[in-house]
Design a protein around this motif. Sequence first.
Motif, PDB file in Angstrom:
ATOM      1  N   ARG A 223       2.966   2.017  -3.435  1.00 48.69           N
ATOM      2  CA  ARG A 223       2.263   2.540  -4.620  1.00 48.69           C
ATOM      3  C   ARG A 223       2.345   4.065  -4.712  1.00 48.69           C
ATOM      4  O   ARG A 223       2.470   4.624  -5.787  1.00 48.69           O
ATOM      5  CB  ARG A 223       0.808   2.094  -4.619  1.00 48.69           C
ATOM      6  N   THR A 224       2.228   4.717  -3.578  1.00 51.10           N
ATOM      7  CA  THR A 224       2.299   6.174  -3.537  1.00 51.10           C
ATOM      8  C   THR A 224       2.673   6.597  -2.125  1.00 51.10           C
ATOM      9  O   THR A 224       2.605   5.798  -1.204  1.00 51.10           O
ATOM     10  CB  THR A 224       0.961   6.810  -3.978  1.00 51.10           C
TER      11      THR A 224
ATOM     12  N   TYR B 173       0.840  -1.205   0.000  1.00 52.29           N
ATOM     13  CA  TYR B 173       0.000   0.000   0.000  1.00 52.29           C
ATOM     14  C   TYR B 173       0.875   1.254   0.000  1.00 52.29           C
ATOM     15  O   TYR B 173       0.615   2.214  -0.738  1.00 52.29           O
ATOM     16  CB  TYR B 173      -0.912  -0.061   1.230  1.00 52.29           C
TER      17      TYR B 173
END
Length: 163
Positions: A20-21, A17
């Motif tokens: 990803r960013t 999670y």
Amino acid sequence: MKKKLTEPQALNRIAAYCSRTERSEFDVRKKLAAWELEADIADRIVDRLKKERFLDDARFARSFINDKMKFNKWGRTKISFELRRKNISPAIYEPLLEELSGDEFEEQLLHILSVKVKSVKAKNDYERKTKLIRFALGRGFGMDMAIKCVNKLLGGDYEETSP
């Protein structure tokens, strides 16, 4: 019935999670709480993510400021409000906002106001300027900058008066 996650499973999921960013610690803790993990497990996971540099609030704040300024065309006030909502310390984001020049925000505001002015319907210039200033304030720009940019765009001197 939903199967409860083990600590290694939760760590793997949350690391993916985070990869990803950029994420804030607040977002990660919220996600871990939604998975119904115990507080001590969540603390260990967050500590490990920080140690392995998956999680860094300063890096998140820099990315957030950049994205909201460039893509969402937000002003300084709205950006700092949203960072406070994500429990980012003012000590982290204030210096980042200070690095940005007021000229960048002013150019951005002039651009969005020049687009907005085409769609504003008003009976007179005063009402048009008032609507544009309200729009700028809603985007998180300060009153002084809003008045300055509206005056540059439409000409004249708009003075704030009470009804």
